[in-house]
Motif scaffolding. Structure first.
Motif, short mmCIF file in Angstrom:
data_model
loop_
_atom_site.label_atom_id
_atom_site.label_comp_id
_atom_site.label_asym_id
_atom_site.label_seq_id
_atom_site.Cartn_x
_atom_site.Cartn_y
_atom_site.Cartn_z
N HIS A 117 0.86 -1.18 0.00
CA HIS A 117 0.00 0.00 0.00
C HIS A 117 0.90 1.23 0.00
O HIS A 117 1.06 1.88 1.02
CB HIS A 117 -0.91 0.00 1.22
N ASP A 120 -0.06 4.63 1.49
CA ASP A 120 -0.57 4.66 2.85
C ASP A 120 0.59 4.51 3.83
O ASP A 120 1.68 4.10 3.50
CB ASP A 120 -1.55 3.50 3.02
N SER A 124 -0.47 -3.47 5.17
CA SER A 124 -1.70 -4.22 5.33
C SER A 124 -1.45 -5.46 6.19
O SER A 124 -0.67 -6.33 5.83
CB SER A 124 -2.18 -4.61 3.94
N PRO A 150 -17.39 -1.10 4.94
CA PRO A 150 -16.83 0.24 4.72
C PRO A 150 -17.12 1.20 5.87
O PRO A 150 -18.20 1.16 6.46
CB PRO A 150 -17.54 0.72 3.45
N CYS A 152 -17.54 5.05 6.33
CA CYS A 152 -17.77 6.21 5.46
C CYS A 152 -17.90 7.48 6.28
O CYS A 152 -18.40 7.45 7.41
CB CYS A 152 -19.06 6.02 4.66
N CYS A 162 -15.13 6.54 1.65
CA CYS A 162 -15.37 5.24 2.29
C CYS A 162 -14.11 4.39 2.21
O CYS A 162 -13.41 4.41 1.20
CB CYS A 162 -16.48 4.48 1.56
N GLN A 163 -13.85 3.68 3.27
CA GLN A 163 -12.71 2.77 3.25
C GLN A 163 -13.07 1.51 4.03
O GLN A 163 -13.63 1.61 5.13
CB GLN A 163 -11.49 3.44 3.89
N ASN A 164 -12.77 0.37 3.44
CA ASN A 164 -12.94 -0.88 4.16
C ASN A 164 -11.62 -1.17 4.87
O ASN A 164 -10.61 -1.45 4.23
CB ASN A 164 -13.29 -2.01 3.17
N GLY A 168 -8.22 -2.57 3.55
CA GLY A 168 -7.33 -1.41 3.42
C GLY A 168 -6.07 -1.52 4.24
O GLY A 168 -4.97 -1.32 3.72
N CYS A 169 -6.20 -1.84 5.50
CA CYS A 169 -4.97 -1.91 6.31
C CYS A 169 -5.01 -3.03 7.34
O CYS A 169 -4.00 -3.33 7.95
CB CYS A 169 -4.72 -0.57 7.01
N ASN A 207 -6.18 9.10 4.77
CA ASN A 207 -6.19 7.64 4.94
C ASN A 207 -6.29 7.18 6.37
O ASN A 207 -6.64 6.04 6.64
CB ASN A 207 -4.87 7.08 4.36
N PRO A 210 -10.53 7.00 8.56
CA PRO A 210 -11.41 5.86 8.86
C PRO A 210 -10.94 5.05 10.08
O PRO A 210 -11.77 4.57 10.86
CB PRO A 210 -11.36 5.01 7.58
#
Ligand code: GLU
Length: 313
Positions: A117, A120, A124, A150, A152, A162-164, A168-169, A207, A210
């Motif tokens: 990533h 970021d 992950s 997600p 949001c 929105c980030q899952n 995402g991490c 980033n 969330p």
């Protein structure tokens, strides 16, 4: 009871280096956004990362802000004085089973991560220690479980984000093995403790938001409104060289020309101050900016701060 809650914004520099043109944009942007609605603007020193701090930097940062007319309301706050609150939040998360100790090293995580990533700050995490206890192995971090859905939020400049976190991490660290707390947990408590309900900062932290919202939800804390500002870059969109773009009272590189730089910052944020304001005292330019501030005019992309590349003399 007031019908609307008064706005409390903040600027939270880390004393790891002098302010630069990018951090000045965050300071001015957060000041304008709070002051344009008659809100308060606080300054917090993010001094948790002790080894990277530079002696004398807090004084330099504060003197620089004052020089630009960026005067804060109330007392300064210090991250390093909030450890008790972090400890209590950590216990609260632990009691409800949201945390687990992790023995993975950065190298192990990097090797196991399915995809890098690069944009970021987090590697992950594949969840290797999620369901096991690190038997006999040393604990390198404490991680908070994330869910596969997600998160949001509405960013005042960027719109719906929105980030899952799961893809995402992954489960992220809230505390290091040596006991020190991670930025993600600290910032959530810091803002809450000082009643901050408006977080305005650079896009480089978008980033992280969330993850911070995930912690707010687990801890039952209110969610501030967010506005992430465009980033100042070097020529041609290159990463800003912070060393070449310092704004420091101590170095004196902008002393006497604060108005010129502030004028450029207002233009960067989509305002159109008249030429007659170039070089006016900082507080005059800022007052004009607060009276004319319009979040919808902040550009969607960043770029160079027009002025800094020109010769001044
Ligand atoms: N202290 C952080 C920094 O200087 C900013 C934290 C924040 O705005 O949330 O990058």
């Amino acid at each position: 009871m007031p019908l609307t809650t008064p706005i409390t914004g903040r600027f939270a520099p880390s004393p790891t280096g002098a302010l630069h043109t990018g951090s000045l944009v965050s300071a001015v942007g957060s000041w304008l956004m709070a002051k344009s609605v008659g809100g308060r603007w606080l300054v917090r020193i993010d001094d948790l990362d002790t080894p990277r701090q530079q002696p004398g930097m807090v004084d330099d940062i504060l003197a620089t802000l004052e020089r630009f007319g960026l005067l804060w309301d109330g007392e300064l706050s210090w991250q390093s004085r909030n450890r008790q609150a972090y400890e209590e939040a950590f216990e609260q998360l632990n009691r409800c089973g949201a945390l687990y100790p992790c023995s993975c090293s950065r190298k192990e995580i990097a090797q196991a991560a399915s995809a890098p990533h690069p944009a970021d700050d987090c590697l992950s995490y594949p969840g290797s220690c999620r369901d096991t206890t690190p038997n006999g192995k040393s604990i390198r971090s404490w991680r908070v479980r994330v869910t596969d859905e997600p998160i949001c939020f509405h960013d005042r400049r960027r719109g719906l984000i929105c980030q899952n976190l799961s893809s995402g991490c992954g489960d992220f660290a809230v505390r290091r093995g040596d006991g020190e707390f991670a930025y993600q947990l600290a910032v959530v408590l810091d803002d809450h403790l000082t009643g901050v309900n408006q977080v305005v900062r650079g896009d480089d932290l978008l980033n992280s938001t969330p993850r911070q919202i995930h912690l707010q939800r687990l801890l039952g804390l209110p969610q501030p409104e967010y506005c992430h500002l465009p980033l100042v870059t070097g020529p041609g969109g290159a990463k800003l060289s912070k060393r070449d773009n310092l704004v420091s009272h101590h170095l004196g590189n902008w002393n006497g020309r604060e108005g010129l730089l502030l004028h450029a910052v207002l233009c960067f944020l989509g305002l159109t101050p008249g030429q007659e304001l170039r070089g006016a005292p900082g507080n005059e330019i800022l007052a004009w900016g607060a009276a004319h501030f319009d979040v919808t005019r902040i550009p969607l992309t960043g770029g160079e701060l027009a002025f800094t590349t020109q010769r001044l003399d």
